[in-house]
Scaffold this active site. Structure first.
Site, PDB file in Angstrom:
ATOM      1  N   TYR A  93      -4.841  41.029 -24.380  1.00 12.60           N
ATOM      2  CA  TYR A  93      -3.485  40.914 -23.850  1.00 12.60           C
ATOM      3  C   TYR A  93      -2.473  41.218 -24.962  1.00 12.60           C
ATOM      4  O   TYR A  93      -2.841  41.628 -26.056  1.00 12.60           O
ATOM      5  CB  TYR A  93      -3.297  39.543 -23.202  1.00 12.60           C
ATOM      6  CG  TYR A  93      -4.225  39.360 -22.015  1.00 12.60           C
ATOM      7  CD1 TYR A  93      -4.107  40.189 -20.901  1.00 12.60           C
ATOM      8  CD2 TYR A  93      -5.230  38.408 -22.020  1.00 12.60           C
ATOM      9  CE1 TYR A  93      -4.972  40.058 -19.813  1.00 12.60           C
ATOM     10  CE2 TYR A  93      -6.095  38.266 -20.943  1.00 12.60           C
ATOM     11  CZ  TYR A  93      -5.965  39.098 -19.845  1.00 12.60           C
ATOM     12  OH  TYR A  93      -6.824  38.979 -18.784  1.00 12.60           O
TER      13      TYR A  93
ATOM     14  N   MET B 268      -8.231  28.867 -17.425  1.00 12.21           N
ATOM     15  CA  MET B 268      -8.874  29.750 -16.441  1.00 12.21           C
ATOM     16  C   MET B 268      -7.865  30.107 -15.365  1.00 12.21           C
ATOM     17  O   MET B 268      -7.338  29.223 -14.674  1.00 12.21           O
ATOM     18  CB  MET B 268     -10.091  29.057 -15.816  1.00 12.21           C
ATOM     19  CG  MET B 268     -11.231  28.831 -16.784  1.00 12.21           C
ATOM     20  SD  MET B 268     -12.555  27.827 -16.077  1.00 12.21           S
ATOM     21  CE  MET B 268     -11.802  26.193 -16.089  1.00 12.21           C
ATOM     22  N   THR B 269      -7.590  31.394 -15.223  1.00 12.30           N
ATOM     23  CA  THR B 269      -6.631  31.859 -14.225  1.00 12.30           C
ATOM     24  C   THR B 269      -7.152  31.543 -12.825  1.00 12.30           C
ATOM     25  O   THR B 269      -8.256  31.931 -12.468  1.00 12.30           O
ATOM     26  CB  THR B 269      -6.389  33.366 -14.369  1.00 12.30           C
ATOM     27  OG1 THR B 269      -5.830  33.607 -15.661  1.00 12.30           O
ATOM     28  CG2 THR B 269      -5.440  33.876 -13.310  1.00 12.30           C
TER      29      THR B 269
ATOM     30  N   HIS C 272      -1.515  32.672 -26.181  1.00  7.01           N
ATOM     31  CA  HIS C 272      -2.668  33.500 -25.802  1.00  7.01           C
ATOM     32  C   HIS C 272      -2.659  34.780 -26.632  1.00  7.01           C
ATOM     33  O   HIS C 272      -1.983  35.752 -26.306  1.00  7.01           O
ATOM     34  CB  HIS C 272      -2.619  33.817 -24.318  1.00  7.01           C
ATOM     35  CG  HIS C 272      -3.930  34.307 -23.762  1.00  7.01           C
ATOM     36  ND1 HIS C 272      -4.946  34.782 -24.552  1.00  7.01           N
ATOM     37  CD2 HIS C 272      -4.397  34.379 -22.475  1.00  7.01           C
ATOM     38  CE1 HIS C 272      -5.972  35.136 -23.781  1.00  7.01           C
ATOM     39  NE2 HIS C 272      -5.657  34.892 -22.526  1.00  7.01           N
ATOM     40  N   GLY C 273      -3.449  34.768 -27.709  1.00  6.31           N
ATOM     41  CA  GLY C 273      -3.570  35.937 -28.564  1.00  6.31           C
ATOM     42  C   GLY C 273      -4.926  36.588 -28.480  1.00  6.31           C
ATOM     43  O   GLY C 273      -5.369  37.210 -29.451  1.00  6.31           O
ATOM     44  N   ALA C 274      -5.586  36.481 -27.319  1.00  7.15           N
ATOM     45  CA  ALA C 274      -6.974  36.919 -27.182  1.00  7.15           C
ATOM     46  C   ALA C 274      -7.139  37.923 -26.043  1.00  7.15           C
ATOM     47  O   ALA C 274      -6.198  38.266 -25.334  1.00  7.15           O
ATOM     48  CB  ALA C 274      -7.873  35.700 -26.941  1.00  7.15           C
ATOM     49  N   HIS C 275      -8.360  38.438 -25.908  1.00  6.13           N
ATOM     50  CA  HIS C 275      -8.879  39.132 -24.724  1.00  6.13           C
ATOM     51  C   HIS C 275      -8.171  40.430 -24.367  1.00  6.13           C
ATOM     52  O   HIS C 275      -8.251  40.900 -23.247  1.00  6.13           O
ATOM     53  CB  HIS C 275      -8.875  38.195 -23.506  1.00  6.13           C
ATOM     54  CG  HIS C 275      -9.605  36.922 -23.731  1.00  6.13           C
ATOM     55  ND1 HIS C 275      -9.467  35.822 -22.918  1.00  6.13           N
ATOM     56  CD2 HIS C 275     -10.492  36.559 -24.705  1.00  6.13           C
ATOM     57  CE1 HIS C 275     -10.226  34.840 -23.364  1.00  6.13           C
ATOM     58  NE2 HIS C 275     -10.859  35.264 -24.455  1.00  6.13           N
TER      59      HIS C 275
END
Length: 375
Positions: A183, A35-36, A178-181
């Site tokens: 990006y 979570m950023t 991070h290969g999601a959302h």
């Protein structure tokens, strides 16, 4: 007469099981979701960040996936307060974070991140760098930034590998890509944002090439027993109904090259973990990923809450706490292996221990005001 199983013993029996991921043993099946938080000025995590993660480890979390951290590429980031995973100062800060988590008995992996064309002009640690993506398109398919050249592709792949090597060197227990959302890696996977005509574009198998080459480079940069986790999603930050795969066959075509490249576990991001991914079967996305690949899977999505996360504005929603009976049902039948918890762990660092001992009624409720500090 046989005694009736209590809720306490059921939660402990299901969630407290250890899990091995490529030689890494987790003490239980609860992870902290990435979570950023933006509490790392100039990209350097400080003592407050170390204490924040250590509190969750002390509270019983088995695996902590850090907030997204920028790799060393000029167009990777959009905020001066998101931590880097490169550079002497940032890596020294992250080493202290890992040590603090380990001191509390937890395990921790950094999430390595490039935001791609979601970045606006003038943002981030290198404001002069243009937004960069596979085809110079934003998530709506309109023009934005520039299309990455072959040299850009090679540089980004190398930067992911360098950060992964740094993670092992500084004492982390693995890495998550991070290969999601929506990006950068996901922009290559998605047909709306990837219109390339070279070997990195075209059909779904070709669109996975960039992600697979990152996995291969990371795998080559770290020890064989250093776990590599890959996070994927169907939904995007501004397109909740987006689909990379419309059926299990398409999902298999996406996953197979990544598994072959060296992914040890997949983190399948959904906004509500209890929803079926495809018609005709109750499996959620993580369940399908596990069925198709045989790899360990993490699921996520509104655990313990009655309102899903719906993007940046969704942080402000005030959900009501719920129980985890439906979660235990799915995990009891091994639909997926680990459950990642987000906002509930922001609200209460002890959420994991309370879940394991049937004390969730005592858990502090999530409130958006908690985002103002590293509670």
């Amino acid at each position: 007469m046989e005694a009736t199983e209590t809720p306490t013993s059921r939660a402990a029996r299901i969630l407290a099981r250890p899990l091995d991921i490529n030689g890494l043993t987790l003490r239980n099946r609860i992870a902290m979701a990435p979570m950023t938080r933006e509490f790392s000025p100039d990209g350097v995590p400080g003592t407050d960040v170390a204490e924040y993660y250590a509190r969750r480890a002390a509270g019983g979390v088995g695996l902590i996936v850090t907030e997204g951290t920028y790799i060393n590429h000029a167009s990777a980031g959009s905020s001066h307060r998101v931590p880097h995973f490169h550079g002497e100062a940032a890596l020294a800060g992250w080493q202290r974070v890992a040590e603090a988590v380990h001191a509390e008995g937890g395990r921790i992996v950094p999430q390595l991140w490039h935001v791609g064309a979601t970045r606006d002009e003038g943002q981030g640690p290198v404001p002069a760098a243009p937004p960069a993506g596979p085809s110079g398109l934003d998530l709506e398919g309109g023009p934005k930034g520039r299309a990455m050249t072959s040299a850009d592709v090679d540089a980004v792949i190398g930067a992911f590998a360098d950060s992964a090597a740094a993670a092992e060197r500084t004492g982390f227990d693995g890495v998550e890509l991070h290969g999601a959302h929506g990006y950068l890696i996901d922009q290559f996977l998605w047909s709306r944002t990837n219109r390339r005509t070279d070997g990195y574009g075209g059909d779904l198998a070709s669109r996975t090439r960039f992600a697979a080459e990152i996995v291969e480079a990371v795998r080559a940069a770290v020890s064989p027993a250093f776990p590599v986790i890959f996070r994927l999603s169907q939904w995007k930050a501004s397109a909740f109904d987006a689909k990379l795969a419309t059926d299990p066959a398409e999902l298999d075509a996406l996953l197979a090259p990544l598994a072959a490249a060296g992914v040890d576990a997949f983190h399948a991001s959904t906004r509500r973990y209890w929803l079926p991914e495809f018609d005709g079967d109750d499996l959620n996305l993580a369940g399908w990923v596990k069925k198709l690949t045989g790899k360990a899977t993490l699921s996520v999505g509104s655990v313990g809450l009655d309102k899903e996360f719906v993007g940046p504005q969704g942080w402000a929603k005030q959900p009501t706490s719920t129980g985890i009976d439906l979660l235990l049902d799915r995990m009891e039948r091994d639909e997926f292996d680990v459950i990642a918890v987000g906002r509930s762990l922001i609200a209460d660092p002890e959420w994991a221990n309370k879940a394991l001992t049937d004390r969730l009624a005592e858990a502090a409720p999530y409130d958006a005001t908690l985002l103002r500090e590293l509670h």
